[in-house]
Each structure stands twice: as structure tokens, then as C-alpha cells.
Design a protein around this motif. Structure first.
Motif, short mmCIF file in Angstrom:
data_model
loop_
_atom_site.label_atom_id
_atom_site.label_comp_id
_atom_site.label_asym_id
_atom_site.label_seq_id
_atom_site.Cartn_x
_atom_site.Cartn_y
_atom_site.Cartn_z
N LEU A 182 1.47 -3.96 7.00
CA LEU A 182 2.37 -3.19 7.80
C LEU A 182 3.48 -2.53 7.04
CD1 LEU A 182 2.98 -5.58 10.77
CD2 LEU A 182 1.34 -3.64 10.52
N ASN A 183 3.75 -3.02 5.55
CA ASN A 183 5.05 -2.34 4.94
C ASN A 183 4.69 -2.50 3.40
OD1 ASN A 183 5.40 -5.16 4.86
ND2 ASN A 183 7.68 -5.16 4.90
N PRO A 184 3.71 -1.70 2.97
CA PRO A 184 3.65 -1.70 1.58
C PRO A 184 4.24 -0.74 1.13
CG PRO A 184 1.77 -0.53 2.61
CD PRO A 184 2.56 -1.06 3.82
N LEU A 185 5.75 -1.03 0.78
CA LEU A 185 6.53 0.21 0.78
C LEU A 185 6.55 0.57 -0.67
CD1 LEU A 185 9.64 -1.36 2.57
CD2 LEU A 185 8.42 0.60 3.40
N HIS A 186 6.36 -0.33 -1.57
CA HIS A 186 6.46 -0.18 -3.01
C HIS A 186 5.06 0.09 -3.80
CE1 HIS A 186 10.44 -1.58 -2.83
NE2 HIS A 186 9.77 -2.86 -2.36
N LEU A 187 4.09 0.53 -2.83
CA LEU A 187 2.73 0.91 -3.29
C LEU A 187 2.37 2.49 -2.70
CD1 LEU A 187 0.71 -2.35 -2.60
CD2 LEU A 187 1.84 -1.83 -4.65
N ALA A 188 3.27 2.91 -1.99
CA ALA A 188 2.98 4.28 -1.49
C ALA A 188 1.65 4.12 -0.69
CB ALA A 188 2.75 5.29 -2.79
N TRP A 189 1.24 3.18 -0.10
CA TRP A 189 0.28 2.91 0.89
C TRP A 189 0.61 3.13 2.28
CZ3 TRP A 189 -2.83 -2.23 -0.63
CH2 TRP A 189 -3.46 -1.94 -1.85
N GLY A 236 -15.96 -16.92 -2.61
CA GLY A 236 -15.15 -16.39 -1.73
C GLY A 236 -14.24 -15.34 -2.48
N ALA A 237 -13.57 -14.65 -1.83
CA ALA A 237 -12.35 -13.87 -2.65
C ALA A 237 -11.17 -13.72 -1.62
CB ALA A 237 -12.86 -12.23 -2.94
N GLY A 238 -9.95 -13.84 -2.26
CA GLY A 238 -8.86 -13.66 -1.74
C GLY A 238 -7.72 -12.54 -2.48
N LEU A 239 -7.06 -11.93 -1.72
CA LEU A 239 -6.24 -10.58 -2.12
C LEU A 239 -4.74 -11.19 -1.88
CD1 LEU A 239 -5.86 -7.74 -3.20
CD2 LEU A 239 -6.49 -7.15 -0.75
N ALA A 240 -3.92 -10.64 -2.57
CA ALA A 240 -2.58 -11.12 -2.71
C ALA A 240 -1.95 -9.51 -2.76
CB ALA A 240 -1.98 -11.88 -3.68
N VAL A 241 -1.04 -8.99 -1.52
CA VAL A 241 -0.49 -7.81 -1.76
C VAL A 241 1.05 -7.92 -1.22
CG1 VAL A 241 -2.58 -6.67 -0.80
CG2 VAL A 241 -1.07 -7.62 0.89
N PRO A 242 1.83 -7.02 -1.71
CA PRO A 242 3.11 -7.01 -1.52
C PRO A 242 3.58 -6.68 -0.35
CG PRO A 242 2.80 -5.21 -2.95
CD PRO A 242 1.52 -5.91 -2.80
N SER A 243 3.26 -6.85 0.61
CA SER A 243 3.40 -6.61 2.42
C SER A 243 3.33 -7.57 3.29
CB SER A 243 2.61 -5.13 2.45
OG SER A 243 2.76 -4.93 3.75
N ALA A 244 3.77 -7.56 4.36
CA ALA A 244 3.51 -8.46 5.32
C ALA A 244 2.25 -8.13 5.93
CB ALA A 244 4.61 -8.09 6.57
N VAL A 245 1.42 -8.89 6.03
CA VAL A 245 0.03 -8.76 6.38
C VAL A 245 -0.28 -9.10 7.82
CG1 VAL A 245 -2.36 -9.08 6.16
CG2 VAL A 245 -0.97 -8.83 4.05
#
Length: 419
Positions: free
Chosen positions: A179-186, A162-171
């Protein structure tokens, strides 16, 4: 899954019988998952320890270990050797299989993204070269990082669970929205789990796909394999490339709150007259104790080539004797310590671990940070809370892999039958 696997098996038959072996395995089948987790987290290095931890007979533990070995998940030492000075029959050593299945782990941060293959035991098997640019379209970024992971799988020929993803945002749960990927401009609310899962399937990668906050995953990895191992109530605070995040393990389990949004520690105010924060407040940890805040305090302009985190770490390690750099370190330690003290008062953890730039700050002046926390917290004054550095390299990647490994830890036979 931190308790016993169930009642002790009884009424074993004669050793050596095929029917009896099958009976033992049937009785111990419910212990396959707990047994695998014990080996995965290093808590059962031998079959004797496994037997004791599971609360089953030695024969049943042997059948369980043999089944996990047949699945290609662990290795059992066929000829155990007694340690020097030990008495009695030596126990078979248990290890995760070095050539066993892997999980695809992906991490996206403000300064790029990376993909890796991670085996049981939190071992990083292979990594793809990191990318240093992040597009404003999450679909493009996640497509690229999944393709990098697919290339690793093709090159190694490893089976993927399987696969897992880590992102700098509350998920947010249950939909997997960043909800808040502030530093990614997403865009706020980007459906990162859905996009990631679609890209995983399109790349022909088998197994389920998951996504979660990067610091939550760092805490999960450290609790299972690193500086947090053995803690019951663990607080993790870290700053990576931008911003500050926190995570909490309660009673041995990652605490994410009712919808995945617990412990947004980056928005604790630690300097009421400080910098404006993206959240609309002022003086939050997010803007007062991250790499950009440190470089600004040290009077250094961020460079265009090297990541902010690396620039900040290199400056502390290489120029700590510079009075301006030292003052900047002390300022960030005081702000971080104030935030940690507030968290200690609320959460009463038995251990704190620090990652990213905060780990470097701790290394630079551990006494100052511990003194600030002790002076500002009720429970710190009563005895102190251990503050340690995270020990795993790429712990968010390892934690992302833990998401993909969890179904296998829950049900090894069922999960592997599906991939």
C-alpha cells in the motif's frame, strides 16, 4: 503452535515390533508439526525435551523424531554421549538437517535487493550478491531477485519448500498489495505477492510464495531465533535504509491486525515542529529517526555509493567522539525514546528489540535511551521494559523464509508431498 501437541499417547506395545512402531507413528503423526517447530526454534535440543514438550511417551517421541529424520528435516544423534557429571541414560540430541531443504528468501529495500536460501533453524545457507539499484517497476525488480534465488538453487542443488518476500511497505491482506512503498517509487497498491508468485513459478521454483512487511518479518525471525525468543508480548522497532517500521508479537504470535496493516509506528509524531513526512503529517518517526535524518542532523551529505544505513552506522561507530555526531545521536535517541514510550503505554510489551540504525543507537548510548523510555512511560517507571538489540544478521530475510517454512511446520508430510 506454542502449546502441547495433544493428549498423552497410551497403551504402547512391545518395543521392536514393526507393527508397534507404525502404531506409535500413527498416534504421533499429529505431533510431527509441533515437534518440527520445537527443533526449528531450538526449544527441543534432545529427544527427552521433545517428549516432555509434546506430552507424549518416549516411544512416540522417538517415532516422531525418526519420521522427521526420514523426511530429511532433522538429524537424531544415533550414539548420544552423557555430559560430564550427569546421571542416567543420555538423551538423543536433535538438530535440523544441515543438508535438508531450504526456502528462497528475498528482500527489497530502498538501496537494493538481495536473495538467499534459508534452512530450518533460521540458518542462511547461501546468499546472492546484493543489487544496489531498485527499478520503479516492481515486476522487473522481483523478476531479478527471483532469478538470483533460482541461480542459488541451481548451484546448490537444494530442494526448495517455497519462497518469501520482505518489502518496506505495509502489505494488505488478503490480496498482498504493497500500500505504501514510499521509498521504492513503486505505485501504491502494487500487487507484490501476485507478481512475486508469478516470477517464482516462471523460474520453475516449487512451493508456495508469500510476501509481507520487512519489519514484521524481522520480528518473526527474532522471536523464533534471536533476541525475542521467549518473549510473550514483543515489540520490534527498526529503521533500515529509509523510514521506520514496527511489529508486534502478541501471546507468541505475530500481530498484523484485521488486514495486515497493524502497527504503522513510523507515523507516530515525535517532533511536532519537525520535518514534513510523506504521510502528510510532520515530525513522524519515519523522518525523524531514520538514517537520512541522522546524517542530516550530523551535517553529513549522503554519499552515492554506500547505503544510507551503512553510512550512518559507520559514522556512529567511527566518529562518535565528534561532538556534532554525538549530538546527532542524542537527538535521535530522544526522538526514538519518545516514540517507544508512547508504544509502551499503549501495548505494555514484556520486551522491546531494536534493529537497523536503532540497534546502533542503543549500542552507542543504552543508558540514555532506556532513561528516556522510563521517564516518558507509565509502565517504564514501574520497573522498566527490557530494551535489547536484534541479534540476527539479515533478520528480514530469515523472516521471509519463515513464511515459506510455515506450511511445513504446520504439516510436514503434506507440505513436502506438494513440492
Amino acid at each position: 503452535m506454542n502449546g502441547k501437541a495433544g493428549p498423552r499417547a497410551t497403551g504402547e506395545g512391545t518395543t521392536g515390533s514393526t507393527g508397534t512402531t507404525r502404531t506409535r507413528l500413527d498416534r504421533g503423526r499429529g505431533a510431527l508439526g509441533p515437534a518440527l517447530e520445537l527443533v526449528h526454534t531450538g526449544r527441543a535440543p534432545t529427544r527427552a525435551v521433545l517428549t516432555a514438550e509434546l506430552g507424549v511417551t518416549r516411544a512416540t517421541a522417538g517415532a516422531v523424531a525418526a519420521e522427521l529424520e526420514a523426511l530429511g528435516l532433522i538429524r537424531v544423534d544415533a550414539r548420544p554421549a552423557a555430559e560430564a557429571g550427569s546421571q542416567g541414560r543420555p538423551s538423543h540430541r536433535l538438530e535440523v538437517a544441515e543438508d535438508g531443504p531450504v526456502a528462497l528468501a528475498a528482500q527489497v529495500h530502498a538501496d537494493g535487493f538481495r536473495a538467499a536460501l534459508v534452512g530450518l533453524g533460521g540458518r542462511i545457507v547461501a546468499t546472492a550478491p546484493g543489487c544496489e539499484t531498485v527499478d520503479a517497476d516492481p515486476a522487473k525488480v522481483l523478476g531479478s531477485v527471483v532469478e538470483a534465488g533460482a541461480e542459488l538453487l541451481r548451484g546448490t542443488g537444494r530442494r526448495c519448500v517455497g519462497a518469501g518476500l520482505a518489502v518496506p511497505s505495509a502489505v494488505a491482506e488478503p490480496d498482498g498489495l504493497a500500500l505504501n512503498p514510499l521509498h521504492l517509487a513503486w505505485p501504491a497498491g502494487a500487487p507484490v505477492r501476485q507478481i512475486f508468485a508469478e516470477r517464482v513459478r516462471a523460474a520453475g521454483i516449487e512451493g508456495p510464495a508469500f510476501a509481507a512487511n520487512d519489519v514484521n518479518l524481522a520480528a518473526l525471525a527474532e522471536h523464533r531465533h534471536g533476541a525475542g525468543r521467549g518473549a510473550r508480548d514483543l515489540l520490534c522497532v527498526a529503521t533500515g535504509h529509509r523510514g521506520v517500521g514496527g511489529a508486534l508479537v502478541l501471546d507468541g504470535r505475530l500481530h498484523t491486525g484485521s488486514s495486515g496493516l497493524a502497527l504503522e509506528v513510523g507515523h507516530l509524531t515525535v517532533n511536532p515542529e519537525g520535518r514534513p513526512c510523506y504521510c502528510g503529517s510532520r515530525g513522524c518517526l519515519d523522518v525523524e529517526a531514520d538514517p537520512l535524518a541522522f546524517l542530516t542532523a550530523a551535517g553529513r551529505e549522503p554519499g552515492p555509493v554506500v547505503s544510507l544505513l551503512q553510512q550512518a552506522n559507520d559514522l556512529i561507530r567511527g566518529e562518535y567522539a565528534d561532538p556534532v555526531v554525538r549530538m546527532a545521536v542524542e537527538a535521535l535517541i530522544d526522538r526514538l525514546g519518545l516514540g517507544l514510550a508512547g508504544l509502551v503505554n499503549i501495548l505494555n510489551p514484556d520486551r522491546i528489540i531494536l534493529g537497523g540504525l536503532h540497534r546502533t543507537l542503543l549500542d552507542a548510548d543504552p543508558h540514555r535511551l532506556r532513561a528516556v523510555v522510563a521517564d516518558r512511560s507509565l509502565w517504564g517507571q514501574s520497573g522498566g521494559v527490557p530494551i535489547l538489540a536484534c541479534t540476527l544478521d539479515h533478520n528480514s530475510l530469515v523472516g521471509a523464509a519463515e513464511l515459506a517454512w510455515q506450511p511445513v511446520l504446520d504439516d510436514p508430510l503434506g507440505a513436502l508431498a506438494r513440492v
